[in-house]
Motif scaffolding. Structure first.
Motif, PDB file in Angstrom:
ATOM      1  N   MET A 251       0.925  -1.126   0.135  1.00  0.00           N
ATOM      2  CA  MET A 251      -0.010  -0.068  -0.034  1.00  0.00           C
ATOM      3  C   MET A 251       0.789   1.282   0.022  1.00  0.00           C
ATOM      4  O   MET A 251       1.633   1.486   0.961  1.00  0.00           O
ATOM      5  CB  MET A 251      -1.092   0.020   1.261  1.00  0.00           C
ATOM      6  CG  MET A 251      -1.467   1.402   1.526  1.00  0.00           C
ATOM      7  SD  MET A 251      -3.298   1.379   0.888  1.00  0.00           S
ATOM      8  CE  MET A 251      -3.529   3.010   0.157  1.00  0.00           C
ATOM      9  N   VAL A 252       0.776   2.139  -0.907  1.00  0.00           N
ATOM     10  CA  VAL A 252       1.491   3.296  -0.939  1.00  0.00           C
ATOM     11  C   VAL A 252       0.616   4.553  -0.617  1.00  0.00           C
ATOM     12  O   VAL A 252      -0.302   4.610  -1.180  1.00  0.00           O
ATOM     13  CB  VAL A 252       2.174   3.706  -2.292  1.00  0.00           C
ATOM     14  CG1 VAL A 252       3.123   4.717  -2.425  1.00  0.00           C
ATOM     15  CG2 VAL A 252       2.702   2.446  -3.096  1.00  0.00           C
ATOM     16  N   GLY A 253       0.855   5.042   0.485  1.00  0.00           N
ATOM     17  CA  GLY A 253      -0.091   6.143   1.048  1.00  0.00           C
ATOM     18  C   GLY A 253       0.885   7.327   1.565  1.00  0.00           C
ATOM     19  O   GLY A 253       2.141   7.351   1.968  1.00  0.00           O
ATOM     20  N   ASP A 254       0.143   8.196   1.875  1.00  0.00           N
ATOM     21  CA  ASP A 254       0.529   9.586   2.169  1.00  0.00           C
ATOM     22  C   ASP A 254       0.071  10.008   3.741  1.00  0.00           C
ATOM     23  O   ASP A 254       0.571  10.733   4.580  1.00  0.00           O
ATOM     24  CB  ASP A 254       0.335  10.866   1.697  1.00  0.00           C
ATOM     25  CG  ASP A 254      -1.017  11.420   1.653  1.00  0.00           C
ATOM     26  OD1 ASP A 254      -1.721  10.419   1.159  1.00  0.00           O
ATOM     27  OD2 ASP A 254      -1.230  12.445   1.962  1.00  0.00           O
ATOM     28  N   ASN A 255      -0.765   9.105   4.238  1.00  0.00           N
ATOM     29  CA  ASN A 255      -1.505   9.598   5.435  1.00  0.00           C
ATOM     30  C   ASN A 255      -1.466   8.409   6.364  1.00  0.00           C
ATOM     31  O   ASN A 255      -2.107   7.155   6.227  1.00  0.00           O
ATOM     32  CB  ASN A 255      -2.971   9.771   5.220  1.00  0.00           C
ATOM     33  CG  ASN A 255      -3.903  10.297   6.440  1.00  0.00           C
ATOM     34  OD1 ASN A 255      -3.216  10.146   7.605  1.00  0.00           O
ATOM     35  ND2 ASN A 255      -4.981  11.150   6.361  1.00  0.00           N
ATOM     36  N   PRO A 256      -0.393   8.374   7.532  1.00  0.00           N
ATOM     37  CA  PRO A 256      -0.242   7.378   8.411  1.00  0.00           C
ATOM     38  C   PRO A 256      -1.782   6.831   9.115  1.00  0.00           C
ATOM     39  O   PRO A 256      -1.884   5.673   9.266  1.00  0.00           O
ATOM     40  CB  PRO A 256       0.534   8.000   9.467  1.00  0.00           C
ATOM     41  CG  PRO A 256       1.090   8.981   8.742  1.00  0.00           C
ATOM     42  CD  PRO A 256       0.305   9.780   7.781  1.00  0.00           C
TER      43      PRO A 256
END
Ligand code: G3P
Ligand code: MG
Length: 359
Positions: free
Chosen positions: A301-306
């Motif tokens: 999963m590539v994300g910006d929001n922890p």
């Protein structure tokens, strides 16, 4: 050999990995498409030394448009074909509420114009009303604003003193959050879901949690990332405002459910789509009936929001790549509230790292 001495979690597997991309803060910043996103998806579509295609989907807490429209727009923006079964928006899982509410009036909140009404109707809800309809019925319900000419064109006229709502569905971010806060609180404290009425404050039974009109939010994001220097408030900020004002004005806790990332329902749905893309690509159902069996390879999963992407991926047993192009602006995994497998500068760095790791 050095390769064998790597911990098990870092050893190459013989199964093709799959990828799940967040959109805002990973593939896009506001309206701006990140060039690194185009390159990363090109690699996964086969432009790599092995000439291999890797399954991937996009899972966003955004929405306000049909999945079929969103995938066309993304295809144009990213230069790689994104099919309808490769996109999960925050309200996509509201499809599962259709059997419950399809023949009853539902109050749909969020998004531009009447777009969310169109989405809800396309899902199968038959009696969908939005805040503008209620404003047109009784303008004094919202004293701080008037309906625009455009809004008048999509109003669905109704006598709301005779309509008993079965549920409130917050499909997307509100573009008129103060008005929507007022209308949602009005409806939650109304007698039998009828605007303009109020439950008797002394009638304890009427205020029992199980008697409250169901309120469903499509995601809990307090924050999300666009091109501004700091993260912006999202639907979660409205949800918390509504709960606080409702408590202050009635003394009661707002009963609510929340979908979207990081909830399991959204990850189950996403995993089902990935599973079908791998095992039955010619017959992918947009209405999976339950959680998919575990996937053979790793899912990244590539994300910006922890709090959204990383928390959800970690809980689901997926690998998590936290990028620095959105909500998270730290440098190390342990700086995030939910610690990812790795922190990378952007989505391209993340994909390259994962493919190298897979061997
Ligand atoms: O409204 C958009 C937002 O809440 C987050 O979108 O793509 O970062 O999950 P995304
Ligand atoms: Mg994001």
């Amino acid at each position: 050999a050095p390769r064998l001495s790597r911990p098990l979690s870092q050893q190459a597997t013989k199964h093709t990995p799959a990828f799940t991309f967040d959109i805002d803060g990973v593939l896009k910043q506001g309206q701006h498409v990140l060039p690194q996103a185009k390159q990363a998806l090109k690699i996964l579509a086969g432009d790599n030394p092995l000439g291999k295609k890797y399954p991937f989907i996009c899972v966003t807490n955004g929405g306000g448009t049909l999945e079929s429209e969103r995938c066309k727009k993304l295809t144009n923006e990213l230069g790689v074909e994104i099919k309808e079964h490769q996109i999960v928006q925050s309200h996509t899982i509201f499809r599962s509420f259709v059997p419950l509410y399809k023949d009853k009036p539902v109050f749909v909140v969020g998004g531009r114009s009447d777009n969310c009404r169109r989405v809800a109707e396309a899902y199968g809800f038959k009696h969908v009303y939005i805040p503008a309809d209620v404003q047109a019925w009784e303008p004094s319900i919202w004293p701080y604003g008037k309906l625009s000419e455009k809004a008048r064109s999509y109003v669905k006229p109704a006598d709301f003193s005779k309509i008993s709502f079965a549920a409130i569905l917050v499909f997307h971010d509100s573009l008129d959050a103060f008005r929507d806060l007022q209308l949602i609180c009005d409806l939650v404290r109304a007698q039998d879901g009828v605007f303009g009425t109020l439950k008797d404050p002394r009638d304890k039974a009427a205020w029992a949690p199980e008697r409250q009109i169901p309120v469903h939010f499509s995601n809990p994001d307090l924050l999300w990332g666009n091109e501004f220097a700091q993260a912006r408030f999202g639907q979660g900020a409205l949800q918390e405002s509504i709960a606080a004002v409702y408590k202050l004005t009635t003394g009661h806790e707002l009963q609510r459910t929340t979908g979207g990332k990081p909830t399991r329902a959204t990850y189950d749905y996403a995993a089902s789509l990935l599973h079908s893309a791998i095992f039955s690509p010619s017959s992918i159902s947009l209405h999976p009936t339950g959680p998919a069996p575990p996937l053979p390879g790793r899912v990244y999963m590539v994300g910006d929001n922890p709090a959204s992407d990383i928390a959800g991926a970690n809980a689901y047993g997926w690998e998590s790549i936290l990028v620095q192009t959105g909500v998270f602006r730290g440098a190390r995994p342990d700086e995030a509230d939910h610690v990812p497998t790795v922190v990378k500068r952007d989505v391209l760095e993340g994909v390259k790292w994962a493919l190298e790791r897979e061997g």
